[in-house]
Design a protein around this motif. Structure first.
Motif, PDB file in Angstrom:
ATOM      1  N   ALA A 119       0.834  -1.209   0.000  1.00 28.16           N
ATOM      2  CA  ALA A 119       0.000   0.000   0.000  1.00 28.16           C
ATOM      3  C   ALA A 119       0.865   1.253   0.000  1.00 28.16           C
ATOM      4  O   ALA A 119       1.952   1.274   0.550  1.00 28.16           O
ATOM      5  CB  ALA A 119      -0.903   0.014   1.221  1.00 28.16           C
ATOM      6  N   ARG A 137      -4.697   7.629   4.547  1.00 22.06           N
ATOM      7  CA  ARG A 137      -5.281   6.773   3.504  1.00 22.06           C
ATOM      8  C   ARG A 137      -4.208   5.835   2.955  1.00 22.06           C
ATOM      9  O   ARG A 137      -3.070   6.251   2.738  1.00 22.06           O
ATOM     10  CB  ARG A 137      -5.820   7.670   2.390  1.00 22.06           C
ATOM     11  N   TYR A 138      -4.587   4.588   2.756  1.00 19.36           N
ATOM     12  CA  TYR A 138      -3.703   3.580   2.179  1.00 19.36           C
ATOM     13  C   TYR A 138      -4.306   3.161   0.845  1.00 19.36           C
ATOM     14  O   TYR A 138      -5.465   2.761   0.795  1.00 19.36           O
ATOM     15  CB  TYR A 138      -3.580   2.362   3.100  1.00 19.36           C
ATOM     16  N   GLU A 139      -3.526   3.258  -0.222  1.00 21.00           N
ATOM     17  CA  GLU A 139      -4.014   2.884  -1.544  1.00 21.00           C
ATOM     18  C   GLU A 139      -3.351   1.592  -1.990  1.00 21.00           C
ATOM     19  O   GLU A 139      -2.130   1.497  -2.042  1.00 21.00           O
ATOM     20  CB  GLU A 139      -3.755   4.012  -2.534  1.00 21.00           C
ATOM     21  N   LYS A 144      -8.981   1.081  -1.439  1.00 14.29           N
ATOM     22  CA  LYS A 144      -8.462   2.167  -0.608  1.00 14.29           C
ATOM     23  C   LYS A 144      -8.954   1.919   0.806  1.00 14.29           C
ATOM     24  O   LYS A 144     -10.135   1.628   1.020  1.00 14.29           O
ATOM     25  CB  LYS A 144      -8.988   3.514  -1.092  1.00 14.29           C
ATOM     26  N   SER A 146      -8.896   3.740   4.647  1.00 17.04           N
ATOM     27  CA  SER A 146      -8.550   4.979   5.347  1.00 17.04           C
ATOM     28  C   SER A 146      -8.919   4.882   6.823  1.00 17.04           C
ATOM     29  O   SER A 146      -9.835   4.159   7.204  1.00 17.04           O
ATOM     30  CB  SER A 146      -9.228   6.183   4.693  1.00 17.04           C
ATOM     31  N   ALA A 167     -10.946   0.314  -5.381  1.00 21.02           N
ATOM     32  CA  ALA A 167      -9.971   1.250  -5.940  1.00 21.02           C
ATOM     33  C   ALA A 167     -10.562   2.140  -7.024  1.00 21.02           C
ATOM     34  O   ALA A 167     -10.119   3.268  -7.215  1.00 21.02           O
ATOM     35  CB  ALA A 167      -8.767   0.512  -6.487  1.00 21.02           C
TER      36      ALA A 167
END
Length: 169
Positions: A119, A137-139, A144, A146, A167
């Motif tokens: 991430a 936030r982690y993508e 995603k 958060s 995503a």
């Protein structure tokens, strides 16, 4: 000499008890972190199907109670977003309680550990808002995740949220 031995043993017993308690809490914390990782992993997987398998039938203003609830959350809902459904859990605390900010910091760290190198982490810029708000936030390629904290002075509450969405949203 016997009195010296008795006095000497007592602190050792206290030390042993203290160490045992620390090991118990550390193991308990590690188990909770692993549970959170498993829950986040399951939610990322569910985001591919818009959370249909974990959406309960009860409807509340466009949001539905989630059949799956992250451990300890006050409420978890599947909500309609602009480009599909998203999942959000909330934890409630008294307004500006230090426990809320500690929980936020803990979740940011734990979710980061769960998602690891897969991430990209982003922290949102501050907002022009009278109450406090922070978001990390982690993508991932597929979702995603958060973690946020929000003060609501009018309600006398501070909320911590974990949110998962696909995503493409």
């Amino acid at each position: 000499m016997g009195a010296w031995t008795t006095k000497r043993v007592q602190p050792l017993r206290r030390l042993t008890l203290s160490l045992s308690i620390m090991v118990l809490f550390t193991a308990s914390g590690a188990a909770r972190a692993q549970d959170l990782c498993a829950e986040i992993e399951q939610l990322v997987d569910q985001s591919r199907t818009q959370f249909v398998e974990i959406t309960a039938e009860t409807q509340d203003g466009g949001a539905r109670e989630a059949a799956m609830k992250i451990s300890g959350a006050a409420s978890c809902r599947v909500m309609k977003g602009l480009n599909g459904n998203l999942y959000r859990c909330a934890w409630e605390f008294p307004h500006q309680a230090s426990e809320a900010y500690n929980t936020f910091d803990s979740f940011v760290s734990r979710v980061g550990d769960c998602l690891g190198d897969q991430a990209t982490q982003h922290e949102d810029k501050s907002v022009n808002h009278p109450d406090y708000f922070a978001l990390t936030r982690y993508e991932l390629p597929e979702a995603k995740v958060s973690v946020s904290v929000k003060d609501k002075a009018a309600l006398g509450l501070t909320y911590v949220f974990i949110r998962v969405q696909g995503a493409s949203q």
